[in-house]
Design an enzyme around this catalytic site. Structure first.
Site, PDB file in Angstrom:
ATOM      1  N   ARG A  95       0.917  -1.104  -0.115  1.00 34.43           N
ATOM      2  CA  ARG A  95       0.088   0.116  -0.036  1.00 34.43           C
ATOM      3  C   ARG A  95       0.999   1.159   0.111  1.00 34.43           C
ATOM      4  NH1 ARG A  95      -4.944   1.366   4.286  1.00 34.43           N
ATOM      5  NH2 ARG A  95      -3.332   1.112   5.765  1.00 34.43           N
ATOM      6  N   ASP A 315     -35.049 -19.916 -10.809  1.00 39.00           N
ATOM      7  CA  ASP A 315     -34.733 -19.593 -12.287  1.00 39.00           C
ATOM      8  C   ASP A 315     -33.433 -19.500 -12.487  1.00 39.00           C
ATOM      9  OD1 ASP A 315     -34.559 -17.300 -10.832  1.00 39.00           O
ATOM     10  OD2 ASP A 315     -36.039 -16.162 -11.762  1.00 39.00           O
TER      11      ASP A 315
END
Length: 334
Positions: A95, A315
């Protein structure tokens, strides 16, 4: 005729959803369930993370975990640790300091001048596409000065260099779409694989009062996830500020997975196992997913696109969610 037409329509829908789903499985092959921050100036903690901690990502931190007077030491040691330490299966990130601090350029020069590069570079406090542009151009400039760097830029583990940005302010969230779009525009340098939400800094920026339930960040976190997913980027949730409270940590991690986050940032080694487990499907979820996929394939062969399963209408979206659960479980246990 009508039955054949119905079956063909179901098959076409199935193939279309397969194509769409296959493009969203990046989380499975690129796990970042826990991103563990380690202050780069602290060799003891870096060695411990390399030898003892089984985190998906270990981040050598040059930013928030390092006081102002040790920034130079941190960037030098981060570069040295990349060269000398073996982090096992963990990806290694660095970082950097934010572009706005004026320290980012020095971090880039130190980290990218050596032979071994990080797997992931994390750019914090990004508030505009210009921040990403700055990073890309500075990295490109440093790499051009190195001998033998041609083609794909690779990290410590041999994969293509990755970028993760961090959203920590109201401006950063409002502009997140344009930031992510810009970050995807440098494929010759890195792949944008994740974006991180900085809860503490964001709350401070919007004058919110932190609470145990983090309801003050509910909108921001869900908005953040939606934008990340729209750009095909893995969203990584905020740090739990009370890391010693394991019940709170577990609750936050479970909620983050429910929201759609791919992982969570952590600041202590004891948090890693709990957080990484929270971002895995449970045994029950895997069993139900396996049964649902089996039933769906049977129904699909009959030309039926939706059916009831345990009283719930199933579905295509539910099918692909089930397939994702199975893919993640299989990948982790290989």
């Amino acid at each position: 005729m009508a039955l054949r037409a119905g079956r063909e329509l179901a098959r076409r829908a199935y193939r279309a959803w397969n194509s769409r789903w296959n493009s969203t499985l990046a989380d499975v092959g690129n796990l970042k369930r826990a991103v563990l921050y380690v202050p780069a100036h602290d060799d003891r903690k870096a060695v411990k993370a390399a030898r003892e901690i089984d985190a998906d990502v270990v981040c050598l931190d040059c930013e928030d975990a390092v006081v102002e007077g040790r920034k130079e030491e941190a960037r030098i040691k981060a570069s040295d640790q990349l060269q000398t330490l073996d982090f096992g299966r963990s990806e290694v990130a660095v970082r950097l300091n934010a572009v706005s601090t004026g320290l980012c350029g020095r971090d880039i020069r130190e980290v990218f001048s050596n032979r071994v590069l990080p797997d992931v570079v994390i750019l914090p406090k990004v508030e505009s596409p210009e921040d990403v542009e700055y990073l890309a151009r500075r990295v490109e400039s440093v790499l051009q000065l190195r001998e033998g760097v041609h083609g794909v830029v690779r990290g410590k583990k041999g994969g293509k260099l990755q970028l993760m940005t961090k959203c920590e302010s109201a401006k950063g969230l409002v502009r997140l779409g344009s930031i992510l779009e810009k970050a995807k525009g440098f494929p010759e340098l890195f792949d944008l694989t994740g974006c991180m939400f900085g809860g503490f800094d964001f709350a401070m920026d919007v004058h919110a009062v932190r609470t145990y339930q983090a309801t003050e960040l509910l909108f921001a976190r869900q908005n953040f996830v939606t934008q990340c997913r729209a750009y095909g980027v893995s969203p990584i949730d905020m740090i739990c500020i009370d890391f010693k409270d394991m019940d709170r940590l577990r609750s936050e991690a479970v909620e983050a997975r429910q929201f759609g986050f791919s992982g969570k940032q952590v600041i202590h080694p004891t948090s890693v196992e709990l957080v990484q487990s929270a971002f895995l499907p449970t045994v029950r979820e895997v069993e139900e997913a396996r049964e649902l996929v089996r039933l769906f394939e049977e129904k699909q062969a009959e030309g039926i696109g939706a059916f009831l399963y345990k009283g719930v209408m199933v579905d295509l979206p539910m099918l692909h969610q089930a397939r994702g659960i199975l893919s993640l479980s299989q990948h982790v246990h290989q």
